[in-house]
Write an enzyme that holds these catalytic residues in place. Structure first.
Site, PDB file in Angstrom:
ATOM      1  N   LYS A  19       7.939 -25.222   8.681  1.00  0.00           N
ATOM      2  CA  LYS A  19       8.346 -23.876   9.121  1.00  0.00           C
ATOM      3  C   LYS A  19       9.870 -23.772   9.095  1.00  0.00           C
ATOM      4  O   LYS A  19      10.564 -24.611   9.658  1.00  0.00           O
ATOM      5  CB  LYS A  19       7.860 -23.585  10.544  1.00  0.00           C
ATOM      6  N   HIS A  63      15.485 -23.327  12.503  1.00  0.00           N
ATOM      7  CA  HIS A  63      15.919 -21.925  12.625  1.00  0.00           C
ATOM      8  C   HIS A  63      17.398 -21.788  12.297  1.00  0.00           C
ATOM      9  O   HIS A  63      18.211 -22.541  12.820  1.00  0.00           O
ATOM     10  CB  HIS A  63      15.673 -21.400  14.044  1.00  0.00           C
ATOM     11  N   ASP A  74      12.368  15.450  -5.315  1.00  0.00           N
ATOM     12  CA  ASP A  74      12.866  16.145  -4.122  1.00  0.00           C
ATOM     13  C   ASP A  74      12.871  17.661  -4.284  1.00  0.00           C
ATOM     14  O   ASP A  74      12.420  18.403  -3.418  1.00  0.00           O
ATOM     15  CB  ASP A  74      14.322  15.733  -3.821  1.00  0.00           C
ATOM     16  N   GLN A 118      10.317  -8.950  14.307  1.00  0.00           N
ATOM     17  CA  GLN A 118       8.864  -9.098  14.219  1.00  0.00           C
ATOM     18  C   GLN A 118       8.160  -7.745  14.299  1.00  0.00           C
ATOM     19  O   GLN A 118       8.469  -6.940  15.166  1.00  0.00           O
ATOM     20  CB  GLN A 118       8.347  -9.989  15.363  1.00  0.00           C
ATOM     21  N   LYS A 149      20.541   7.659  -3.600  1.00  0.00           N
ATOM     22  CA  LYS A 149      19.909   8.463  -4.671  1.00  0.00           C
ATOM     23  C   LYS A 149      20.782   8.600  -5.916  1.00  0.00           C
ATOM     24  O   LYS A 149      20.266   8.655  -7.035  1.00  0.00           O
ATOM     25  CB  LYS A 149      19.557   9.856  -4.140  1.00  0.00           C
TER      26      LYS A 149
END
Length: 534
Positions: free
Chosen positions: A171, A144, A356, A237, A318
């Site tokens: 992992k 980790h 939009d 998560q 945008k």
């Protein structure tokens, strides 16, 4: 695609909409403080559709190893993964290291399906169990990194080190400082399929969320889904419910196209709910995700494959999106903002559009017609009206442009007057500073459109204009749609104006995007029905 390998008891389970299209397992972390609570949660995990559970022994308050592990294995309705995470690897165990490792060996002997051992102690652990490991137990060796996501080279070296330590399953979890970090993990995951190493590569934090969803597309061994919102064993998560129902996790395959909403913030957006539900309803092979993007140019440089097929674009990207496109629709170009980007599959070129203004203007026209009790005539209900736009960003430009095109007289109000003036000159309108708007009342029956994020969750008690100034408006529109009724809309209604919520604009602009994404007609009734829940 061959049938998924049935590595777990429930692997062959039918899922809504037929067989699962990927072998990626969903693991629910079980973090109760008592064995009884864990047993209850394991039942819930099974009922929710989990393939296996991760039993976090370091969360138990009173722990009697042999007795408790026996009970947990016996009572679990799905395969078990035992983790006893020490403090030095982000867990809660703060005791003797030898005792901790003994407990993991015990879990293996008593019938655990998987155990998780940290890379730091993996080599000694695996040496100590040589020849004693039960056939059915697989050792996951994990690493980790709570600080960042290493380079490709460092990740490849890490995977090689984990493999060399004797892992059955590799992992690693890293931390996303930028959404582009996740691309390296996807590359490692895809590459590992060539070498047939089962790999769990996850990226923590909100910017890493796509690693937890799209691992089903890119061939990850498993992902984690929590039973409840907020009760997580690692940052970022999703819930198992969201994985299965919102993202249609079981229906993802290597050929699934990825769509998403690019924004910052972006977690509040309802777009994934809308598009994923619509994709599912017609069997379209796509998934729509939240994309928390800091730098849009860097995002497009990184995610340049045809897998990433189309994007909605929201605040604050945008205008910058225009520069990222190979071609921009003329209307979007004159607005200077893009909220829909399609990657052409033949050559990977990006095409930018603005949906939009159509969504917002048609919602405002409908509101006006309802107020005036008129049916749609030749000219727009906006023709000749004084149309005040708050905000000079992408959405402000879109509304100013749209109102002008319908024959309205346009006024732009913005916190920084210079930006208001700039936009006003472009559309042939007038400019005000936001502070001036309070006393601006040249006539009655005006229209007000807020295109800023003022009043958006969590700052729901804010409003761009005081209530006493709302009496001169016939209609007030707010582009914010979380919450649906903002303080601005509530006070406008109390002042006698017709109100149009951002939800109407959101649904209107989504029709055209959906059609561009899929090449199929938009399921308008379904869109209305889905959004009616919010």
């Amino acid at each position: 695609m061959e049938s998924p390998n049935l590595l777990v008891a429930s692997g062959s389970k039918l899922v809504s909409g037929g067989m699962r299209k990927n072998p990626t397992l969903i693991c629910v972390p079980i973090m109760g403080e008592s064995v009884d609570k864990m047993v209850v949660d394991m039942g819930k995990a099974n009922a929710s559709g989990a393939d296996l559970v991760e039993i976090r022994l370091d969360g138990l308050k009173n722990f009697n190893p042999r007795e408790n592990i026996k009970t947990l294995i016996k009572e679990s309705p799905v395969p078990t993964l035992f983790t006893y995470r020490p403090i030095w690897e982000g867990g809660q165990y703060d005791g003797d290291e030898n005792e901790r490792v003994d407990v993991l060996r015990l879990a293996m002997e008593l019938g655990a399906d998987y155990i998780d051992v940290e890379l730091q102690v993996a080599r000694e652990f695996n040496d100590s169990i040589r020849g004693k490991k039960p056939e059915k137990c697989k050792v996951i060796v994990s690493s980790h990194n709570y600080q960042y996501t290493p380079s490709m080279e460092d990740l490849s070296n890490l995977v090689a080190r984990i493999q060399a330590s004797g892992a059955d399953i590799v992992k690693f979890a890293t931390t996303a400082l930028d959404i582009t970090d996740v691309a390296r993990v996807f590359q490692i995951t895809v590459h590992s399929q060539v070498s047939h190493v089962p790999i769990i590569g996850l990226v923590m934090g909100e910017r890493g969320l796509i690693s937890r969803i799209l691992c089903a597309k890119f061939g990850g061994f498993l992902t984690f889904g929590t039973l409840e919102n907020g009760i997580v064993s690692a940052p970022g998560q999703p819930t198992i419910k969201d994985l299965l129902d919102l993202y249609n996790f079981r229906q993802m395959g290597p050929d699934t196209k990825v769509f998403g909403i690019i924004g910052k913030p972006v977690g509040h957006s309802k777009s994934p709910i809308l598009y994923n539900e619509a994709f599912k309803s017609v069997g379209f092979n796509g998934v729509f995700v939240h994309l928390l993007v800091d730098d849009i140019a860097k995002f497009f440089q990184t995610y340049s494959s045809n897998d990433f097929a189309g994007f909605s674009c929201t605040i604050p990207h945008k205008e910058a999106a225009v520069k990222c496109c190979d071609e921009v629709d003329p209307v979007a170009k004159s607005i200077g903002a893009v909220n829909c980007i399609i990657r052409r599959q033949s050559d990977g070129k990006l095409f930018g559009y603005n949906t939009d203004y159509v969504g917002a203007i048609s919602a405002i026209e409908d509101g006006l017609r309802g107020r005036l009790n008129v049916s749609g005539g030749v000219s727009s209900a906006l023709a000749g009206k004084l149309f005040v736009v708050i905000g000079a960003g992408g959405a402000g430009k879109a509304l100013a442009y749209g109102a002008k095109a319908k024959g309205a007289r346009v006024v732009i109000a913005n916190r920084t007057y210079d930006r208001a003036r700039e936009l006003a000159e472009t559309v042939g309108g007038h400019a005000l500073s936001l502070a001036d708007l309070e006393n601006f009342n040249p006539e009655d029956g005006m229209i007000l459109a807020n295109t800023t994020s003022i009043g958006m969750q969590p700052k729901v008690d804010e409003t761009p204009i005081p209530k006493h100034a709302l009496g001169h408006y016939a209609l007030v529109f707010d582009a914010v749609y979380t919450p649906k009724i903002t303080r601005l809309l509530r006070e406008a209604e109390e002042s006698g104006a017709t109100i149009v919520s951002g939800l109407e604009m959101f649904i209107g602009q989504a029709y055209e995007q959906y059609e561009r994404f899929t090449g199929l007609p938009a399921p308008k009734e379904l869109f209305q029905k889905i959004m009616a829940k919010y």
